[in-house]
Design a protein around this motif. Structure first.
Motif, PDB file in Angstrom:
ATOM      1  N   SER A 143     -18.056  -4.048 -28.827  1.00 36.96           N
ATOM      2  CA  SER A 143     -17.959  -5.468 -29.138  1.00 36.96           C
ATOM      3  C   SER A 143     -18.817  -5.778 -30.354  1.00 36.96           C
ATOM      4  CB  SER A 143     -18.436  -6.303 -27.945  1.00 36.96           C
ATOM      5  OG  SER A 143     -18.496  -7.666 -28.284  1.00 36.96           O
ATOM      6  N   ALA A 146     -20.492 -11.960 -29.716  1.00 34.65           N
ATOM      7  CA  ALA A 146     -19.930 -12.926 -28.768  1.00 34.65           C
ATOM      8  C   ALA A 146     -19.374 -12.191 -27.544  1.00 34.65           C
ATOM      9  CB  ALA A 146     -18.840 -13.758 -29.431  1.00 34.65           C
ATOM     10  N   THR A 147     -20.129 -11.209 -27.081  1.00 29.74           N
ATOM     11  CA  THR A 147     -19.638 -10.324 -26.020  1.00 29.74           C
ATOM     12  C   THR A 147     -19.340 -11.077 -24.733  1.00 29.74           C
ATOM     13  OG1 THR A 147     -20.973  -8.554 -27.005  1.00 29.74           O
ATOM     14  CG2 THR A 147     -20.119  -8.174 -24.797  1.00 29.74           C
ATOM     15  N   GLU A 148     -20.164 -12.062 -24.396  1.00 23.72           N
ATOM     16  CA  GLU A 148     -19.954 -12.798 -23.147  1.00 23.72           C
ATOM     17  C   GLU A 148     -18.568 -13.432 -23.099  1.00 23.72           C
ATOM     18  OE1 GLU A 148     -22.410 -13.364 -25.290  1.00 23.72           O
ATOM     19  OE2 GLU A 148     -24.376 -13.351 -24.296  1.00 23.72           O
ATOM     20  N   ALA A 149     -18.072 -13.851 -24.259  1.00 21.05           N
ATOM     21  CA  ALA A 149     -16.778 -14.532 -24.306  1.00 21.05           C
ATOM     22  C   ALA A 149     -15.616 -13.599 -24.004  1.00 21.05           C
ATOM     23  CB  ALA A 149     -16.581 -15.181 -25.677  1.00 21.05           C
ATOM     24  N   LYS A 150     -15.844 -12.289 -24.086  1.00 21.87           N
ATOM     25  CA  LYS A 150     -14.755 -11.341 -23.836  1.00 21.87           C
ATOM     26  C   LYS A 150     -14.231 -11.466 -22.410  1.00 21.87           C
ATOM     27  CE  LYS A 150     -14.974  -9.079 -27.863  1.00 21.87           C
ATOM     28  NZ  LYS A 150     -16.188  -9.529 -28.496  1.00 21.87           N
ATOM     29  N   VAL A 152     -14.531 -14.218 -20.492  1.00 22.85           N
ATOM     30  CA  VAL A 152     -13.922 -15.550 -20.386  1.00 22.85           C
ATOM     31  C   VAL A 152     -12.501 -15.534 -20.944  1.00 22.85           C
ATOM     32  CG1 VAL A 152     -14.125 -17.975 -21.043  1.00 22.85           C
ATOM     33  CG2 VAL A 152     -16.195 -16.638 -20.542  1.00 22.85           C
ATOM     34  N   ALA A 153     -12.312 -14.812 -22.048  1.00 20.07           N
ATOM     35  CA  ALA A 153     -10.999 -14.748 -22.693  1.00 20.07           C
ATOM     36  C   ALA A 153     -10.061 -13.736 -22.045  1.00 20.07           C
ATOM     37  CB  ALA A 153     -11.172 -14.406 -24.173  1.00 20.07           C
ATOM     38  N   GLU A 161     -24.626  -6.774 -21.696  1.00 21.60           N
ATOM     39  CA  GLU A 161     -25.195  -7.638 -22.718  1.00 21.60           C
ATOM     40  C   GLU A 161     -26.698  -7.796 -22.497  1.00 21.60           C
ATOM     41  OE1 GLU A 161     -24.617  -8.414 -25.436  1.00 21.60           O
ATOM     42  OE2 GLU A 161     -24.505 -10.498 -25.990  1.00 21.60           O
ATOM     43  N   THR A 168     -27.515 -17.859 -21.686  1.00 20.11           N
ATOM     44  CA  THR A 168     -26.197 -17.649 -22.293  1.00 20.11           C
ATOM     45  C   THR A 168     -25.220 -17.076 -21.276  1.00 20.11           C
ATOM     46  OG1 THR A 168     -27.252 -17.261 -24.438  1.00 20.11           O
ATOM     47  CG2 THR A 168     -24.964 -16.576 -24.205  1.00 20.11           C
ATOM     48  N   HIS A 172     -21.703 -19.178 -19.935  1.00 21.45           N
ATOM     49  CA  HIS A 172     -20.333 -18.679 -19.993  1.00 21.45           C
ATOM     50  C   HIS A 172     -19.734 -18.485 -18.600  1.00 21.45           C
ATOM     51  CE1 HIS A 172     -21.364 -17.729 -24.203  1.00 21.45           C
ATOM     52  NE2 HIS A 172     -20.066 -17.730 -24.406  1.00 21.45           N
TER      53      HIS A 172
END
Length: 290
Positions: A143, A146-150, A152-153, A161, A168, A172
């Motif tokens: 990654s 913005a790894t946390e968003a992976k 979520v998406a 992380e 953070t 998320h």
């Protein structure tokens, strides 16, 4: 004149590192969009680079020494000389944590539940080794940020992380299922630079003063005057690194008592000292404790 090429970490650690150097005795003046900040030491030439790349530059000799994270020396399997640990981070004097997190509503509860799942992280090699040692087959994907968003998406089932406060992670909507490792900052050196007597001494002196500045964090000095008959009672109240310093005041039966204590206890300690008869109490900050 000999010069030490010193690498400072860019990003989240940059401000904390510059502040630590200032407390240790070096003023570093960063310039906008400039990777070569000024330092008030003609024997040091500073460069700023990402902690992820620091060990590579140090190993190659582009830098003589640098500050990076234990996580990145492990990730890069660095062979640079470890001068020592410097335990600080961008918001605290504690190690950071690399954690494995999943969506809050995920059915994944344990490491074993990640079998066959996709894990996104910047710390690829360490993560791969971690799961291989546990014989858990996962698909590890690098990654860029913005790894946390992976999660979520829906691009990954879990992330590995780094976190200090977990804010953070929680923002998320993620849930931590395991702590992979703890990391702290490290001072590393190039092997050839370490074998050079002048450079080694310079590196060791810098490290010693940085460590001294860290040890002085949230420690203050206390100095007071105490009558002879109250000395034992006062000394009995004082915590100290070793023992308080006690010296006669000239031509009197009074003593000057000096010690260093944790900042956290001063607000309770000073009233107790005054009740026991201490006078002229002075509290002062410390830059370094060596």
């Amino acid at each position: 004149m000999s010069q030490l090429k010193l690498g400072l970490p860019k990003g989240s650690l940059e401000k904390a590192t510059i502040e630590l150097f200032e407390k240790a005795g070096w003023a570093i003046k960063p310039a906008a969009r400039n990777y070569f900040p000024e330092i008030d030491d003609s024997e040091v030439d500073c460069s700023i680079c990402r902690p992820q790349e620091m060990s590579r530059y140090v190993e190659s000799g582009m830098l003589d020494a640098g500050i990076t994270g234990k996580d990145w020396t492990m990730e890069n399997e660095s062979e640079a000389v470890l001068v020592g640990d410097l335990v600080y981070s961008k918001v605290s004097r504690k190690p950071t944590r690399w954690v494995i997190a999943v969506a809050g509503n995920s059915e994944i509860k344990t490491l074993e539940d990640l079998e066959g799942k996709k894990v996104a992280t910047e710390l690829v090699n360490v993560t791969r080794k971690f799961f291989e040692e546990r014989k858990i087959n996962v698909d590890i994907e690098f990654s860029w940020g913005a790894t946390e968003a992976k999660v979520v998406a829906g691009l990954a089932d879990a992330v590995v992380e780094v976190t200090e406060t977990e804010s953070t992670i929680r923002a998320h909507g993620l849930r931590i299922i395991h702590e992979l490792m703890q990391s702290n900052t490290q001072f590393i050196a190039n092997k050839e630079a370490w074998d050079d007597p002048w450079k080694r001494e310079k590196i060791e002196n810098i490290f010693m003063l940085l460590q001294g500045a860290l040890k002085a964090d949230r420690i203050v000095g206390l100095k007071m005057n105490v009558a002879e008959e109250k000395l034992e009672a006062i000394v009995g109240l004082l915590p100290s690194l070793n023992a308080p310093t006690v010296a006669n005041l000239y031509n009197t039966k009074w003593f000057s008592v000096e010690t260093v204590v944790s900042e956290d206890i001063v607000r309770d300690l000073i009233p107790s000292l005054t009740k026991k008869g201490a006078e002229g109490i002075i509290e002062y900050p410390l830059n370094k404790v060596i």
